[in-house]
Design a protein around this motif. Structure first.
Motif, short mmCIF file in Angstrom:
data_model
loop_
_atom_site.label_atom_id
_atom_site.label_comp_id
_atom_site.label_asym_id
_atom_site.label_seq_id
_atom_site.Cartn_x
_atom_site.Cartn_y
_atom_site.Cartn_z
N LEU A 257 15.52 23.03 12.57
CA LEU A 257 15.40 23.89 11.40
C LEU A 257 16.15 23.32 10.21
O LEU A 257 15.63 23.28 9.08
N PHE A 258 17.37 22.85 10.44
CA PHE A 258 18.16 22.28 9.35
C PHE A 258 17.50 21.02 8.78
O PHE A 258 17.54 20.77 7.58
N GLU A 259 16.88 20.25 9.66
CA GLU A 259 16.13 19.08 9.19
C GLU A 259 15.00 19.54 8.28
O GLU A 259 14.78 18.96 7.20
N ALA A 260 14.27 20.56 8.70
CA ALA A 260 13.14 21.04 7.91
C ALA A 260 13.59 21.61 6.57
O ALA A 260 12.81 21.60 5.60
N CYS A 261 14.83 22.07 6.50
CA CYS A 261 15.36 22.65 5.27
C CYS A 261 16.02 21.60 4.38
O CYS A 261 16.59 21.93 3.34
N GLY A 262 15.96 20.32 4.80
CA GLY A 262 16.49 19.25 3.97
C GLY A 262 17.94 18.88 4.24
O GLY A 262 18.57 18.23 3.40
N PHE A 263 18.46 19.24 5.41
CA PHE A 263 19.86 18.94 5.72
C PHE A 263 19.96 17.95 6.89
O PHE A 263 20.76 18.12 7.81
N GLY A 264 19.13 16.92 6.83
CA GLY A 264 19.13 15.91 7.88
C GLY A 264 20.46 15.19 8.02
O GLY A 264 20.86 14.82 9.12
N GLU A 265 21.15 14.98 6.91
CA GLU A 265 22.44 14.29 6.98
C GLU A 265 23.46 15.12 7.76
O GLU A 265 24.25 14.57 8.53
#
Length: 314
Positions: free
Chosen positions: A244-252
């Motif tokens: 979910l965090f990846e999908a929200c742009g927080f891959g780092e």
């Protein structure tokens, strides 16, 4: 209509304190209280029955993972609890953590989407029609319910993945989402729910979108942000939330395992009353019909900070 609810956590609290907090929240006039079933805690449906006697001003919502009981028993539990609550129950279903369902409880989970479709079919049929006759690959149910029941008892699905959100739109009366921001509600939750609703020939009218929002009231927003970042650290170890965090742009954040200020600001609310109310308004503007405040960290442990956080939500 925009509503505000409150999640009453049980971790490290006596049952008397849980019920007392529900009574205090009742005096603030919130739209509803939420109880979630977590591993190694009390049985939530029983607690909800007791809580209904302490909270009178709105709905009583129980979030129950499907691994806790077969679908027929889940529907029977919900209808019995609804009667005890004076027809104020919301039943919210979710997959829960796979390791808990498989290892701790000893169940065998099927493919998430397919098995949840069967589970929802059985639960909603028994609740809405009073009977079910269904044989599936993962779940089956053949039963009727002869006690008084409310056919309109709301059944929600707790999820945030696209296919599950579509399933919620198709079968459920609402969806509960967690650990995402207003942008995700607007760009992912609502469009996918619409797809599911269209399968039934319906639009979004009457469908509920409940945003669970971790919150911490603090006179110094920097302190609240720091607490929330510590809270988010454990979620960065859970595969579903990592996706979910990846999908929200927080891959780092996912790659480093360290929540950033931006992540805390996106998925939570902290700071002064003005800060928290502004954040709630952003979710309502994005399409959430209810924002349920979940006081976390110091705002959960400390009774006064709990009340301050709930009061800040208005």
């Amino acid at each position: 209509m925009a509503e505000t609810g409150v999640a009453v956590e049980q971790i490290q609290l006596s049952l008397d304190e849980v019920l007392d907090r529900a009574s205090l929240v009742d005096k603030l006039g919130v739209s509803g209280v939420w109880l979630a079933q977590f591993p190694n805690q009390r049985e939530t449906s029983i607690v909800a029955a007791g809580l209904a006697g302490a909270f009178h001003s709105g709905t009583v919502a129980a979030f129950l993972p499907v691994y806790t009981r077969p679908p027929v028993v889940m529907a029977q539990t919900a209808m019995t609890l609804d009667e005890l609550c004076g027809n104020r129950l919301i039943l919210s279903l979710g997959l829960g953590l796979r390791i808990v369902g498989d290892w701790m409880v000893g169940g065998t989970a099927g493919p998430p989407l397919e098995s949840m479709r069967e589970y929802l079919t059985i639960v909603t049929s028994l609740v809405r029609e009073g009977e079910v006759d269904y044989t599936g690959k993962w779940h089956s149910g053949h039963a009727s319910y002869s006690a008084p029941r409310r056919a309109g008892l709301p059944v929600y699905l707790g999820s945030f993945g696209p296919k599950m959100l579509q399933l919620a739109g198709e079968f459920a009366d609402g969806v509960m989402v967690w650990m995402c921001g207003p942008d995700y509600v607007r760009s992912d939750v609502l469009p996918n729910v619409r797809i599911g609703r269209a399968r039934r020939g319906l639009d979004l009218d009457g469908f509920k979108v409940v945003q669970m929002l971790p919150a911490i009231a603090s006179s110094d927003p920097a302190d609240g942000r720091s607490e929330l970042r510590r809270y988010l650290t454990s979620y960065l170890r859970v595969p579903t939330y990592r996706r979910l965090f990846e999908a929200c742009g927080f891959g780092e954040c996912v790659r480093t395992g360290q929540p950033s200020d931006a992540l805390a600001e996106q998925v939570g609310a902290f700071g002064t009353e003005r800060d928290i109310r502004r954040r709630i308004a952003q979710f309502h503007e994005a399409g959430s019909t209810q924002v349920a405040i979940s006081p976390v960290m110091g705002a959960h442990v400390d009774r006064q900070r709990f009340l301050d956080t709930v009061a800040a939500a208005g």
